[in-house]
Design an enzyme around this catalytic site. Structure first.
Site, PDB file in Angstrom:
ATOM      1  CG  ASP A   1       3.614  -3.893  -8.648  1.00  0.00           C
ATOM      2  OD1 ASP A   1       2.531  -3.331  -8.882  1.00  0.00           O
ATOM      3  OD2 ASP A   1       4.681  -3.279  -8.476  1.00  0.00           O
TER       4      ASP A   1
ATOM      5  CG  ASN B   1      -2.410  -0.409  -2.579  1.00  0.00           C
ATOM      6  OD1 ASN B   1      -2.335  -1.617  -2.361  1.00  0.00           O
ATOM      7  ND2 ASN B   1      -1.553   0.200  -3.390  1.00  0.00           N
TER       8      ASN B   1
END
Ligand code: IPE
Ligand code: MG
Length: 216
Positions: free
Chosen positions: A2, A50
């Protein structure tokens, strides 16, 4: 992995530059993990959530993934790395899918190091899939071992260590079943800034933990 977007933002660059830098980090960390004697590394590259991102970013991510596999396949294979995909590839364009599946087949005899890439992965989706397989097979009394054997990670031990970059304190639908007793390590470093030394620091922190697995 991330923090790619924030890394780019801090440098006033488009998000895709962060993803590109993130791919460079993948290479460094895979090589470092391999040389440190780690046997299995799982990278969370694209989650089932996502898909909510803008189409253009998704397209760029796919093309980076494809480029990574094209460029690194030989090197990965030479290092004795076996590639495995965790997730549902059926939603991916046919050409990428074939290429990824081929890479898995080509490296399938390697035993030194297993590199799992979670792609279109969600732990809840993975569990539902396992339940569906068990129902189809008429399994009425599942055991923990049975359930594990129907997950994408079948045959692999549960992770010892879960590293989360960019300081976020959540699990984000990652390996929910498998991380039941994993040690969690959170670093503020954004993924593109995460280095071989950061990996070592995480491992040293892990080695100092006393794991009791619910015992005393
Ligand atoms: C990479 O980081 C994770 C991927 C989905 C490839 P992000 O894109 O989530 O970066 P941030 O959270 O915006 O910084
Ligand atoms: Mg993020």
């Amino acid at each position: 992995m991330d923090g790619n977007g924030r890394w780019a933002k801090r440098k006033s660059l488009p998000r895709i530059f962060g993803h590109r830098e993130g791919v460079r980090t993948i290479k460094e960390i895979v090589e470092a993990a391999n040389s440190l004697g780690i046997r299995i590394l799982t990278l969370y590259a694209f989650s089932t959530e996502n898909w909510k991102r803008p189409k253009s970013e998704i397209k760029s991510l796919f093309s980076l993934i494809r480029r990574f596999i094209r460029k690194e396949l030989k090197g990965l294979n030479d290092l004795g790395i076996r590639l495995r995909i965790l997730g549902d590839l059926s939603k991916f364009p046919e050409s990428i899918r074939t290429e990824i599946e081929n890479a898995c087949i080509i490296t399938s005899r390697n035993i030194k190091f297993e590199l799992n890439i979670a792609l279109n992965y969600g732990a809840r989706q993975e569990l539902i899939r396992a339940f569906e397989i068990m129902i189809r097979q008429g399994i009425k009394k599942p055991t923990e071992e049975m359930l594990s054997s129907f997950l994408y990670t079948y045959g692999q031990p549960d992770p010892d260590l879960l590293i989360r970059t960019s300081g976020e304190l959540r699990v984000s639908n990652f390996l929910l079943w498998q991380i039941a007793y994993s040690e969690i390590y959170v670093t503020d470093k954004l993924w593109p800034d995460f280095t071989r030394d950061d990996l070592k620091t995480a491992i040293v922190a892990f080695q100092k933990r006393r794991r009791r697995f619910g015992g005393l």
